[in-house]
Write an enzyme that holds these catalytic residues in place. Sequence first.
Site, PDB file in Angstrom:
ATOM      1  N   ARG A   3      -3.460   0.110  -7.601  1.00 49.93           N
ATOM      2  CA  ARG A   3      -2.781  -0.218  -6.346  1.00 49.93           C
ATOM      3  C   ARG A   3      -1.423  -0.837  -6.649  1.00 49.93           C
ATOM      4  NH1 ARG A   3      -2.210  -4.820  -7.270  1.00 49.93           N
ATOM      5  NH2 ARG A   3      -0.893  -5.056  -5.430  1.00 49.93           N
ATOM      6  N   GLY A   4      -0.649  -1.050  -5.562  1.00 47.97           N
ATOM      7  CA  GLY A   4       0.732  -1.504  -5.754  1.00 47.97           C
ATOM      8  C   GLY A   4       1.610  -0.267  -5.794  1.00 47.97           C
ATOM      9  N   GLN A  62      -5.654  -9.705  -2.711  1.00 45.77           N
ATOM     10  CA  GLN A  62      -4.859  -9.359  -3.903  1.00 45.77           C
ATOM     11  C   GLN A  62      -4.173 -10.598  -4.500  1.00 45.77           C
ATOM     12  OE1 GLN A  62      -5.064  -7.552  -1.136  1.00 45.77           O
ATOM     13  NE2 GLN A  62      -4.606  -5.391  -1.445  1.00 45.77           N
ATOM     14  N   ASP A  95       6.661  -1.782  -0.258  1.00 43.35           N
ATOM     15  CA  ASP A  95       6.080  -0.440  -0.363  1.00 43.35           C
ATOM     16  C   ASP A  95       7.063   0.635   0.074  1.00 43.35           C
ATOM     17  OD1 ASP A  95       3.615  -2.349  -0.030  1.00 43.35           O
ATOM     18  OD2 ASP A  95       2.946  -0.505  -1.015  1.00 43.35           O
TER      19      ASP A  95
HETATM   20  O1  MRU Z   1      -2.577  -2.423  -0.651  1.00 43.79           O
HETATM   21  P1  MRU Z   1      -1.862  -2.766  -1.915  1.00 43.79           P
HETATM   22  O2  MRU Z   1      -2.560  -3.793  -2.731  1.00 43.79           O
HETATM   23  O3  MRU Z   1      -1.490  -1.541  -2.715  1.00 43.79           O
HETATM   24  O4  MRU Z   1      -0.491  -3.425  -1.418  1.00 43.79           O
HETATM   25  C1  MRU Z   1       0.457  -3.759  -2.375  1.00 43.79           C
HETATM   26  C2  MRU Z   1       1.664  -4.426  -1.826  1.00 43.79           C
HETATM   27  O5  MRU Z   1       1.825  -4.599  -0.636  1.00 43.79           O
HETATM   28  C3  MRU Z   1       2.728  -4.809  -2.816  1.00 43.79           C
HETATM   29  O6  MRU Z   1       3.412  -5.953  -2.406  1.00 43.79           O
HETATM   30  C4  MRU Z   1       3.724  -3.637  -2.936  1.00 43.79           C
HETATM   31  O7  MRU Z   1       3.053  -2.440  -3.188  1.00 43.79           O
HETATM   32  C5  MRU Z   1       4.721  -3.876  -4.008  1.00 43.79           C
HETATM   33  S1  MRU Z   1       3.993  -3.785  -5.599  1.00 43.79           S
HETATM   34  C6  MRU Z   1       5.187  -3.980  -6.770  1.00 43.79           C
END
Ligand code: MRU
Length: 337
Positions: free
Chosen positions: A49-50, A196, A237
């Site tokens: 994820r991320g 997270q 994102d």
């Molecule tokens: O749902 P997730 O855990 O994938 O969400 C991740 C985020 O919102 C992060 O802040 C974003 O992807 C930036 S990661 C460098």
Amino acid sequence: MLPLPAVGWSPDTRALRILDQRLLPAQEVVRDLTALADTIDAIRTLAVRGAPAIGVAAAIGLAVALETESGGNGAHARALLPEFSARLIAARPTAVNLAWAVQRLLRLAAETPDDQLVESLRVEAEVIRQEDLAMCAAIGRHGLTLIPDGARVLTHCNAGALATAGMGTALAPLYAAHAAGRLVTVYADETRPLRQGARLTAWELSRAGINVTVLPDGAAASLIAQRQVDLVIVGADRITANGDVANKVGTYGVALAAKAHGVPFYVAAPWSTIDAATPTGRDIVIEYRDAEELGELPPGVPAWNPAFDVTPRSFVTAYLTDRGMVSPPFALLSPTV
Ligand code: MRU
């Protein structure tokens, strides 16, 4: 000490290797994935994820799955490519990096003969991974000036090493400041509902020897109001042409509180997260997730569970990228940039 790589290749380079983030912080389990369905499942269920990490995972996962399922036959791999790409892009809609990485492989495939196709896609996937590592390091370097000795920094969700192939985006300047001998105190919002911040940000920062305190999302405004936060730094994102920012749900509330109390609110992201083809935050497709993630609810009670929210441009003090500080509006880039 940075965590195990969140995403990369298995040692024989025949599989996508991920650190399964569903199990952190209790267990450090790596998984090697070759089938496309397994890569898609890992992305959907947040095993990986991320935004940058799912872009890298999609690129390696696509190259590996095409090689495996075509038996290395270029014409067969090309025939599979449109369907495989569409399924990957549909796995999570909000982070632009996923579609960006897949489209990069598609553009390369269009100009590559069949007999070189599988190997070329593997090489390009590795280039994307290497670029991500370099972008994280550059964000860390450019962001160092934002983090004075003794800084108290609030972050939301996880935009660290676990969210990228490298040292992270929002957390990269904190790692750089720590490496430079500066004292850094990080407040990590728990991040509802999948935690997270509490599970991942706290895990990777504490392993690195950086002071980190976890707070419930609902406490962030009070902490800011009590003047205990010098600056906020979050990942993204998707950043639209006008500078609106999609990030983990709850980010907007933090931005509101930061603005109300005059605390700088920085967004850190690689250049690949800027989506100049999407005009504003209203045009971003927000992912909604299952009600079960919110825990047990009384029978018949519905849930509203967006994974992301949009912070308007006017709440962002500055955008930190691998190219330094940048300002909207962001112009359409050439596809190869
Ligand atoms: O749902 P997730 O855990 O994938 O969400 C991740 C985020 O919102 C992060 O802040 C974003 O992807 C930036 S990661 C460098």
